[in-house]
Design a protein around this motif. Structure first.
Motif, short mmCIF file in Angstrom:
data_model
loop_
_atom_site.label_atom_id
_atom_site.label_comp_id
_atom_site.label_asym_id
_atom_site.label_seq_id
_atom_site.Cartn_x
_atom_site.Cartn_y
_atom_site.Cartn_z
N PRO A 1 80.43 6.14 99.70
CA PRO A 1 80.36 4.74 99.28
C PRO A 1 79.01 4.09 99.55
O PRO A 1 78.46 3.39 98.69
CB PRO A 1 81.48 4.08 100.08
CG PRO A 1 82.49 5.17 100.27
CD PRO A 1 81.67 6.41 100.49
N ASN A 2 78.44 4.33 100.73
CA ASN A 2 77.14 3.72 101.04
C ASN A 2 76.04 4.31 100.18
O ASN A 2 75.11 3.61 99.78
CB ASN A 2 76.82 3.90 102.52
CG ASN A 2 77.62 2.95 103.39
OD1 ASN A 2 78.05 1.90 102.95
ND2 ASN A 2 77.83 3.33 104.64
N GLY A 3 76.11 5.60 99.90
CA GLY A 3 75.15 6.20 99.00
C GLY A 3 75.26 5.62 97.61
O GLY A 3 74.25 5.26 96.98
N HIS A 4 76.49 5.50 97.12
CA HIS A 4 76.68 5.01 95.76
C HIS A 4 76.24 3.56 95.59
O HIS A 4 75.84 3.17 94.49
CB HIS A 4 78.14 5.17 95.34
CG HIS A 4 78.53 6.59 95.03
ND1 HIS A 4 77.68 7.46 94.37
CD2 HIS A 4 79.67 7.29 95.27
CE1 HIS A 4 78.29 8.62 94.21
NE2 HIS A 4 79.48 8.55 94.77
N LYS A 5 76.30 2.77 96.64
CA LYS A 5 75.77 1.40 96.53
C LYS A 5 74.34 1.42 96.00
O LYS A 5 73.98 0.67 95.08
CB LYS A 5 75.72 0.72 97.90
CG LYS A 5 76.98 0.37 98.57
CD LYS A 5 76.57 -0.30 99.90
CE LYS A 5 77.67 -0.28 100.91
NZ LYS A 5 77.21 -0.82 102.21
N VAL A 6 73.52 2.26 96.63
CA VAL A 6 72.11 2.29 96.28
C VAL A 6 71.90 2.96 94.92
O VAL A 6 71.07 2.51 94.12
CB VAL A 6 71.31 3.00 97.39
CG1 VAL A 6 69.85 3.18 96.99
CG2 VAL A 6 71.40 2.19 98.68
N HIS A 7 72.67 4.01 94.63
CA HIS A 7 72.56 4.66 93.31
C HIS A 7 72.87 3.65 92.21
O HIS A 7 72.15 3.57 91.20
CB HIS A 7 73.53 5.83 93.20
CG HIS A 7 73.48 6.80 94.33
ND1 HIS A 7 74.53 7.65 94.64
CD2 HIS A 7 72.52 7.06 95.25
CE1 HIS A 7 74.21 8.38 95.70
NE2 HIS A 7 73.00 8.04 96.08
N ILE A 8 73.94 2.87 92.40
CA ILE A 8 74.32 1.88 91.39
C ILE A 8 73.24 0.82 91.24
O ILE A 8 72.86 0.44 90.12
CB ILE A 8 75.67 1.23 91.76
CG1 ILE A 8 76.81 2.25 91.60
CG2 ILE A 8 75.93 -0.01 90.89
CD1 ILE A 8 78.13 1.78 92.19
N MET A 9 72.73 0.33 92.36
CA MET A 9 71.70 -0.71 92.30
C MET A 9 70.46 -0.23 91.56
O MET A 9 69.89 -0.97 90.73
CB MET A 9 71.33 -1.16 93.72
CG MET A 9 70.29 -2.27 93.78
SD MET A 9 70.86 -3.79 92.97
CE MET A 9 69.55 -4.92 93.45
N LEU A 10 70.04 0.97 91.83
CA LEU A 10 68.86 1.51 91.15
C LEU A 10 69.12 1.63 89.65
O LEU A 10 68.23 1.35 88.83
CB LEU A 10 68.49 2.86 91.76
CG LEU A 10 67.86 2.78 93.15
CD1 LEU A 10 67.91 4.14 93.84
CD2 LEU A 10 66.42 2.27 93.07
N GLU A 11 70.32 2.06 89.29
CA GLU A 11 70.66 2.15 87.87
C GLU A 11 70.73 0.77 87.23
O GLU A 11 70.26 0.56 86.11
CB GLU A 11 71.99 2.88 87.70
CG GLU A 11 71.95 4.37 88.03
CD GLU A 11 71.18 5.18 87.00
OE1 GLU A 11 70.94 4.68 85.89
OE2 GLU A 11 70.81 6.33 87.33
N GLU A 12 71.31 -0.19 87.94
CA GLU A 12 71.40 -1.55 87.40
C GLU A 12 70.02 -2.16 87.18
O GLU A 12 69.79 -2.89 86.21
CB GLU A 12 72.21 -2.44 88.35
CG GLU A 12 73.70 -2.12 88.44
CD GLU A 12 74.50 -2.69 87.28
OE1 GLU A 12 73.90 -3.11 86.27
OE2 GLU A 12 75.74 -2.70 87.38
N CYS A 13 69.10 -1.87 88.10
CA CYS A 13 67.76 -2.46 88.02
C CYS A 13 66.83 -1.69 87.09
O CYS A 13 65.76 -2.18 86.72
CB CYS A 13 67.14 -2.52 89.41
SG CYS A 13 67.95 -3.66 90.53
N GLY A 14 67.22 -0.46 86.74
CA GLY A 14 66.37 0.36 85.88
C GLY A 14 65.13 0.88 86.58
O GLY A 14 64.13 1.20 85.92
#
Length: 229
Positions: free
Chosen positions: A10-23
């Motif tokens: 879950p903590n890893g995916h937070k950052v993965h999602i944020m990076l994808e959201e920000c492009g």
């Protein structure tokens, strides 16, 4: 190119999602926590608490490389860097941050303990299972109440508070949760699940995720975790 040292948690995916959201362009380095990669000196140099995720941004605020650990701090950093998902006014930003802190101080630790004692503990300790399952239900209730009045955790707009919290609720079944008890949270969860960036983010390193064997459990939960490294 931001270097991301992470795993499919879950903590890893937070950052993965944020990076994808920000492009933002990023490069993933898998930290195999079941094999003890988190104790290697090169990882401890950027994450002294031996936890994932951590990042190294070659273009920090002063134009020099900057490393960060703690997933909540990374989300705030990336939001500040891109001007996205944190809010535009001081009121919006502080409202968002309080819900990020709620996730970091409550949702993550308590749901993690519920998951541990319900799934990974070598013996079922009734007191611990009940303690953390009940607290998990309480926290879902807080989320559900907030989402009965708002589209997202911090108000009308999707923010890092949602990005921080969503991955932890993906294991709802192992946490002993029945979604029918939390209809507003379920509405929010389903909506976020359908975001393209979220779908991409939760797939990062997903193929590297394997059930923990006895050796991995000892590394994660046993003596190895508490040795000086």
């Amino acid at each position: 190119m931001i270097d991301v040292y992470s795993a499919a948690t879950p903590n890893g995916h937070k950052v993965h999602i944020m990076l994808e959201e920000c492009g933002l362009p990023y490069r993933i380095h898998h930290i195999n926590i079941g094999a003890g990669d988190q104790f290697k000196p090169e990882f401890l140099a950027i994450s002294p608490n031996n936890k994932i995720p951590a990042i190294v941004d070659p273009q920090g605020p002063d134009g020099k490389p900057m490393s960060l650990f703690e997933s909540g701090a990374i989300l705030v950093y990336l939001a500040s860097k891109t001007g996205k998902f944190l809010g535009r006014t001081d009121r919006e930003r502080f409202t968002t941050l309080q819900w990020v802190m709620f996730q970091m101080g409550g949702v993550g630790p308590m749901l993690g303990q519920a998951h541990h004692f319900r799934v990974y503990a070598p013996e079922k300790i009734e007191y611990a299972v009940n303690r953390y399952t009940n607290e998990t239900h309480r926290l879902y209730g807080v989320i559900d109440t907030q989402l009965s009045k708002n589209a997202y955790l911090a108000g009308d707009e999707y923010t890092i508070a949602d990005i921080a919290t969503f991955p932890w609720l993906r294991s709802w079944k192992n946490q002993g949760v029945d979604w029918s008890d939390f209809p507003h949270a379920k509405r929010w969860f389903d909506e976020i699940s359908e975001r393209s960036a979220v779908k991409r983010g939760v797939e990062v390193l997903a193929n590297s995720s394997k059930p923990f064997d006895d050796k991995a459990k000892e590394i994660l939960f046993g003596r190895t975790q508490y040795e000086k490294h």
